[in-house]
Design a protein around this motif. Structure first.
Motif, mmCIF file in Angstrom:
data_model
loop_
_atom_site.group_PDB
_atom_site.id
_atom_site.type_symbol
_atom_site.label_atom_id
_atom_site.label_comp_id
_atom_site.label_asym_id
_atom_site.label_seq_id
_atom_site.Cartn_x
_atom_site.Cartn_y
_atom_site.Cartn_z
ATOM 1 N N TYR A 131 -1.917 -2.209 -3.800
ATOM 2 C CA TYR A 131 -1.427 -2.767 -5.059
ATOM 3 C C TYR A 131 -1.150 -4.228 -5.000
ATOM 4 O O TYR A 131 -0.736 -4.750 -3.689
ATOM 5 N N GLY B 252 -3.510 -1.001 -8.896
ATOM 6 C CA GLY B 252 -4.054 -0.445 -7.500
ATOM 7 C C GLY B 252 -5.442 -0.121 -7.223
ATOM 8 O O GLY B 252 -6.070 0.303 -8.384
ATOM 9 N N THR B 253 -6.019 -0.181 -5.959
ATOM 10 C CA THR B 253 -7.265 0.234 -5.651
ATOM 11 C C THR B 253 -7.428 0.995 -4.363
ATOM 12 O O THR B 253 -6.565 0.741 -3.451
ATOM 13 N N GLN B 254 -8.095 2.204 -4.534
ATOM 14 C CA GLN B 254 -8.205 2.981 -3.279
ATOM 15 C C GLN B 254 -8.960 2.484 -2.196
ATOM 16 O O GLN B 254 -10.088 1.953 -2.416
ATOM 17 N N ARG C 131 0.714 -1.221 -0.115
ATOM 18 C CA ARG C 131 0.079 0.042 -0.104
ATOM 19 C C ARG C 131 0.704 1.262 -0.095
ATOM 20 O O ARG C 131 1.810 1.246 0.378
ATOM 21 N N THR D 239 0.614 5.798 0.437
ATOM 22 C CA THR D 239 -0.185 7.011 0.738
ATOM 23 C C THR D 239 0.668 8.083 0.034
ATOM 24 O O THR D 239 1.953 8.017 -0.296
ATOM 25 N N VAL E 92 -3.619 3.518 -1.381
ATOM 26 C CA VAL E 92 -3.955 2.955 -2.579
ATOM 27 C C VAL E 92 -3.405 1.392 -2.470
ATOM 28 O O VAL E 92 -1.989 1.482 -2.028
#
Length: 123
Positions: A94, A116-118, A37, A39, A92
């Motif tokens: 990954y 990636g997904t938020q 992840r 930020t 996000v």
């Protein structure tokens, strides 16, 4: 191999989300899979990893006891179940396929990153 992450979203603190990462190609089951992840303004960090067979898992201290990684080699998919979410989990996320079979935490030993997904956790 191509990776497609999904399942992110907005959730209140204490809630749960389940991320999925679907892989294309025939080599999914031969390698470690990991979740990372990131930020804004910070380096990408390791969250969880699972060995090629699913027999071994490893977690960052910050998520241990709250997150669970699993994989379904028949579906070429890896999951990250996230419970008891905290605002500091906002990032996000990954997924990535590793270069080895066993669990590793070093980014250099991973490649084939997903888009990636938020995940956003509100307080």
């Amino acid at each position: 191999v191509q990776l497609q992450a999904s399942g992110g979203g907005l959730v209140q603190a204490g809630g749960s989300l389940r991320l999925s990462c679907a892989a294309s190609g025939r080599t999914f089951s031969s390698y470690v899979m990991g979740w990372f992840r990131q930020t804004p303004g910070k380096e990408r960090e390791f969250v969880a990893g699972i060995s090629w067979s699913g027999g071994s898992t490893y977690y960052a201290d910050s998520v241990k006891g709250r997150f669970a990684i699993s994989r379904d080699n028949a579906k070429s998919t890896v999951y990250l179940q996230m419970n008891s979410l905290k605002p500091e989990d906002t990032a996000v996320y990954y997924c990535a396929r590793g270069k080895v079979r066993g669990v590793v935490t070093t980014q250099d030993l991973y490649h084939s990153w997903g888009q990636g997904t938020q995940v956003t956790v509100s307080s």
